[in-house]
Design an enzyme around this catalytic site. Sequence first.
Site, PDB file in Angstrom:
ATOM      1  N   CYS A   3       0.840  -1.193   0.000  1.00 41.24           N
ATOM      2  CA  CYS A   3       0.000   0.000   0.000  1.00 41.24           C
ATOM      3  C   CYS A   3       0.877   1.245   0.000  1.00 41.24           C
ATOM      4  CB  CYS A   3      -0.950   0.009   1.201  1.00 41.24           C
ATOM      5  SG  CYS A   3      -0.105   0.212   2.790  1.00 41.24           S
ATOM      6  N   CYS A   6       3.512   1.672   2.747  1.00 41.92           N
ATOM      7  CA  CYS A   6       4.791   0.975   2.531  1.00 41.92           C
ATOM      8  C   CYS A   6       5.739   1.845   1.723  1.00 41.92           C
ATOM      9  CB  CYS A   6       4.562  -0.339   1.787  1.00 41.92           C
ATOM     10  SG  CYS A   6       3.447  -1.501   2.588  1.00 41.92           S
ATOM     11  N   ASP A 402       8.494  25.990 -34.340  1.00 44.60           N
ATOM     12  CA  ASP A 402       9.600  26.349 -35.221  1.00 44.60           C
ATOM     13  C   ASP A 402       9.152  25.971 -36.635  1.00 44.60           C
ATOM     14  OD1 ASP A 402      12.253  26.948 -36.151  1.00 44.60           O
ATOM     15  OD2 ASP A 402      12.627  24.795 -36.182  1.00 44.60           O
ATOM     16  N   ASP A 600      13.283  21.431 -33.157  1.00 42.21           N
ATOM     17  CA  ASP A 600      14.185  20.301 -33.358  1.00 42.21           C
ATOM     18  C   ASP A 600      15.658  20.667 -33.475  1.00 42.21           C
ATOM     19  OD1 ASP A 600      14.169  21.578 -35.813  1.00 42.21           O
ATOM     20  OD2 ASP A 600      14.191  19.714 -36.969  1.00 42.21           O
ATOM     21  N   ASP A 604      16.779  25.969 -31.261  1.00 46.11           N
ATOM     22  CA  ASP A 604      15.497  25.896 -30.556  1.00 46.11           C
ATOM     23  C   ASP A 604      15.665  25.598 -29.073  1.00 46.11           C
ATOM     24  OD1 ASP A 604      14.072  26.283 -32.925  1.00 46.11           O
ATOM     25  OD2 ASP A 604      14.117  24.146 -33.404  1.00 46.11           O
TER      26      ASP A 604
END
Length: 708
Positions: A3, A6, A402, A600, A604
């Site tokens: 649970c 724990c 972009d 990418d 950027d």
Amino acid sequence: MTCATCAVRIERVLSRQEGVETASVNLAGATAAVKVGAGVDDLGLIEAVGKIGYGLSRRDPEGGRRDVLDMYTEEERLQRRRFLIAALFTAPAMILHLLGPHALWNSIVQGLLITPVVFWAGWQYHLRAWRQLRNRSANMDTLISLGSLAAYVYSLAVLPIHGQVFFETSGMIVTLITLGKVFEARAKGRASSAVHSLLELGADEATLLVDGREQRVDIDLIFPGDLMLVRPGERIPTDGVIEEGASTVDESMLTGEPRPVEKGIGDEVVGATVNQEGRLVVRATRVGSDTTLASIVAMVDQAQGSKAPMQRLADVYSARFVQAVLLIAATVFVLWLVLDGGLGKAVSVAVAVLIIACPCALGLATPTAVMVGSGRGAELGILFKQAEVFERARTIDTLVFDKTGTLTEGRMSVQSIDTDAERSEFLAIVGSVESASGHPIGVAVGLAADEEGVELAAVDEVESHPGRGVTGTALGHEVVVGTPELMESRGFEGVARWEETLISKEAVGLTAFLAGWDQQVRGVIAVSDPLRAEAGPAVARLETMGIGTEMVTGDNQEAADRVAAEVGIDSVFARATPASKAERVEALQRQGQVVAFYGDGVNDAPALTQADLGLAVGSGTGVAVEAGDVVLLHDDPRLAPTAVELARATYGTIRGNLIWAFLYNTLAIPIAALGLLSPTVAAAAMAFSSVSVVLNALRLRRFEPFWS
């Protein structure tokens, strides 16, 4: 771990160990991510966790993920056997109980039937509860053990005096909760299966070429630089570059696209993708944990091991919850005994409180949703780096794109060359520097030179100026290629002379730039970049989601406006430098907008970092990928809205699970305390609550991208 209590306790113990910087425990994944300083060994951590009744071991990078899935499979098998045997004994005991009023023989037979249920099938709960007690702690097992034993011991005590017995209650508690454990283990295994499925995609063996001879070896024996033979239909063993042959490669495991990709000499290939047609000889470049597949799995692991901010509230709630329940149950017992006068009723109500209050659902609510959401994302080519991304995505109202390589294909082609120098000389000098830059425009110029049979020269001191151009030395000339501003800053003459040509090219949507050497502008090169077919649908989808769009690019205004008009973007920010891209994102944020950025390239990275949510295309540069919060494994812009949709769906599941878990525990305890729930119903409700949050999370496996 059984649970949330724990997980919270283990996390607290690990965090207190000397040299441990951070520790995060994942209940659903059965893992602990621990960041330690120098000189900290495993033994101290293992010993510390062992002292509080749990086991800890270092997870092997490969086998450890399989171990988690195998653990849940074994757990399901074991709990199913316990449930079936428990049900075999509990069912006749329930029938006898329903036959009442109970004769002495009836009560004795019930006790005999339920004894193996409580002390064999229920032994797992008693043992773990005892371990917790020895460490002066309590968890879910404490409540189950105490509840079932209280009903059993009370029944034994009143048996000689023909009092009302609750043997069937003890049996039903153990039986129903064990049934819940069966479903829970199965559901957890399904939630963990996404990463395991990714691992199964990898090849186990490879055909190594040694001095022209074929040698079948284990994948672990492949090293960078080795040559591998890949026949049609075989998986490419590891990341590499094609040295011989041509074929089409099925990269659907990486991109989600069913259409094979044509590959030839010099092209990169990714391990675990499938060679479709021709014979390929591939030189290994990345192996083991450095491969693309291993990186994907590691990133999913990182997300699944992290915690969403919402989970912190659940952790705080769970930390002292069991102790509070024990106090409530004791108080309820005394009150019913005093007010009602019936010992049997007081025991029944107290047991119902103990059982209904188990905080299993609370502990499973967040991690299971994170596991399934991030796993489904990996299958679609979307990698979430941290669980907190799911919360951030829900508030995104603006997505900034972009242009080059994201909305466009990033495959520039030269459309025109205007120069006052000899064309071959112009291409040789300018093309050499441009080609050496590695920029998509530079590649296009290099290809144009190659197509015209112009030989490129060696280049020295190449330097890229993001958003402005490139400089270098070729054939003894100092070469500058780029914007008028770059030319003027370098002291070049003749900028005004070519200005009209430059403007005319940009007016028709081409990307145009100046080129020259030895302090003199020599001409204008104009290139274009085809628009991606998926760009328009991506923007349209964002609009339906209520997310505004903007495009920022280092390109000229005319070229940017043309692309924006074609895809349906209204706002354009052109001639942007890396710094101004980040500044534009910051400006939008100051206006109160919550901004995601999709890019990418190296230029950027600042904007990806500045944005509230950075969407980095995985086919781009490593810098961009590192800067992003979400990595998109292929350059389909439709993945941008899909990533936000999946993140929002995962967040919705987390929130729904937590609300249900909180309401369940908050409302169920008073109902049980009022005597309106029998212990048997409480056991069934407790088991159902745990399974329900996992099943709700598993609905994310059915998430499909909008274009499917």
